[in-house]
Design a protein around this motif. Structure first.
Motif, PDB file in Angstrom:
ATOM      1  N   SER A  39       0.789  -1.148  -0.007  1.00  0.00           N
ATOM      2  CA  SER A  39       0.066   0.080   0.053  1.00  0.00           C
ATOM      3  C   SER A  39       0.718   1.205   0.026  1.00  0.00           C
ATOM      4  O   SER A  39       0.589   2.317  -0.612  1.00  0.00           O
TER       5      SER A  39
ATOM      6  N   ALA B   1       2.133   1.627  -3.495  1.00  0.00           N
ATOM      7  CA  ALA B   1       1.104   2.170  -4.297  1.00  0.00           C
ATOM      8  C   ALA B   1       0.713   3.596  -4.036  1.00  0.00           C
ATOM      9  O   ALA B   1       0.495   4.369  -5.077  1.00  0.00           O
TER      10      ALA B   1
ATOM     11  N   SER C 218      -5.880   1.177  -1.107  1.00  0.00           N
ATOM     12  CA  SER C 218      -5.435  -0.159  -1.226  1.00  0.00           C
ATOM     13  C   SER C 218      -5.170  -0.950   0.000  1.00  0.00           C
ATOM     14  O   SER C 218      -5.544  -2.096   0.163  1.00  0.00           O
TER      15      SER C 218
END
Length: 192
Positions: free
Chosen positions: A40, A43, A64
């Protein structure tokens, strides 16, 4: 941390064996938490670098991370409806393990954007940026297919049923998400 890293390196190639080791050692939840946060964060970094506004996108990080909570929960109960017997931590480890290849993909994209690469590789971009874009884009699409296969194999191993039943369980997840998103879109349309 070494067993978690060893499992992370093995999971995209041998999901069933890695999942059995994680479940036997009781490290499935720790594996899911550590790598869900890492995936995450990367991302969020990639999304921030793509926009040229911020270095990090907290919205992408949060969505995410939320996906790593919601999707395993729906898959767990969908699998139980089909006769699955997995523990919640093991199903969470399956979803996180199937997303591990995106550590590499998002890392490469982050380097690309941090080094000055443009989002669409247009005619004005230097030759090497266009080549890098044309290599990374199909690599990411192949990674999606790879992750889907790892997810089906891992879910079948976790729930102790066939791959076809794992696909049906994932179909239930997709249906639940479609209903949720459809409801949110209809609510938003009705209130504006």
């Amino acid at each position: 941390m070494a067993p978690l890293l060893r499992s992370a390196l093995r999971f995209p190639v041998r999901p069933a064996d890695s999942l059995r080791d994680l479940a036997a050692s009781g490290a499935a939840l720790r594996f899911a938490l550590v790598f869900a946060v890492m995936i995450s964060l990367l991302a969020g970094l990639r999304a921030g670098l793509m926009t040229d506004v911020d270095l990090f996108s907290p919205e992408r990080f949060a969505s995410s991370l939320f996906g790593f909570v919601l999707l395993p929960a729906v898959a767990l109960y969908g699998g139980r409806a089909l006769g699955g017997r997995a523990a919640g931590a093991v199903v969470a480890a399956v979803f996180v393990g199937s997303a591990l290849p995106f550590l590499l993909v998002d890392g490469l994209w982050s380097l690309y954007f941090a080094a000055g690469g443009a989002a669409p590789a247009g005619e004005t971009a230097p030759f090497w940026w266009r080549v890098a874009y044309l290599v990374l884009w199909p690599f990411e699409r192949l990674t999606w297919l790879w992750a889907a296969v790892v997810l089906v194999v891992g879910l079948a191993e976790a729930q102790r049923f066939s791959r076809w039943r794992a696909l049906a369980s994932l179909g239930m997840v997709a249906l639940a998400l479609a209903v949720l998103v459809g409801g949110l879109v209809a609510f938003r349309a009705a209130t504006t």
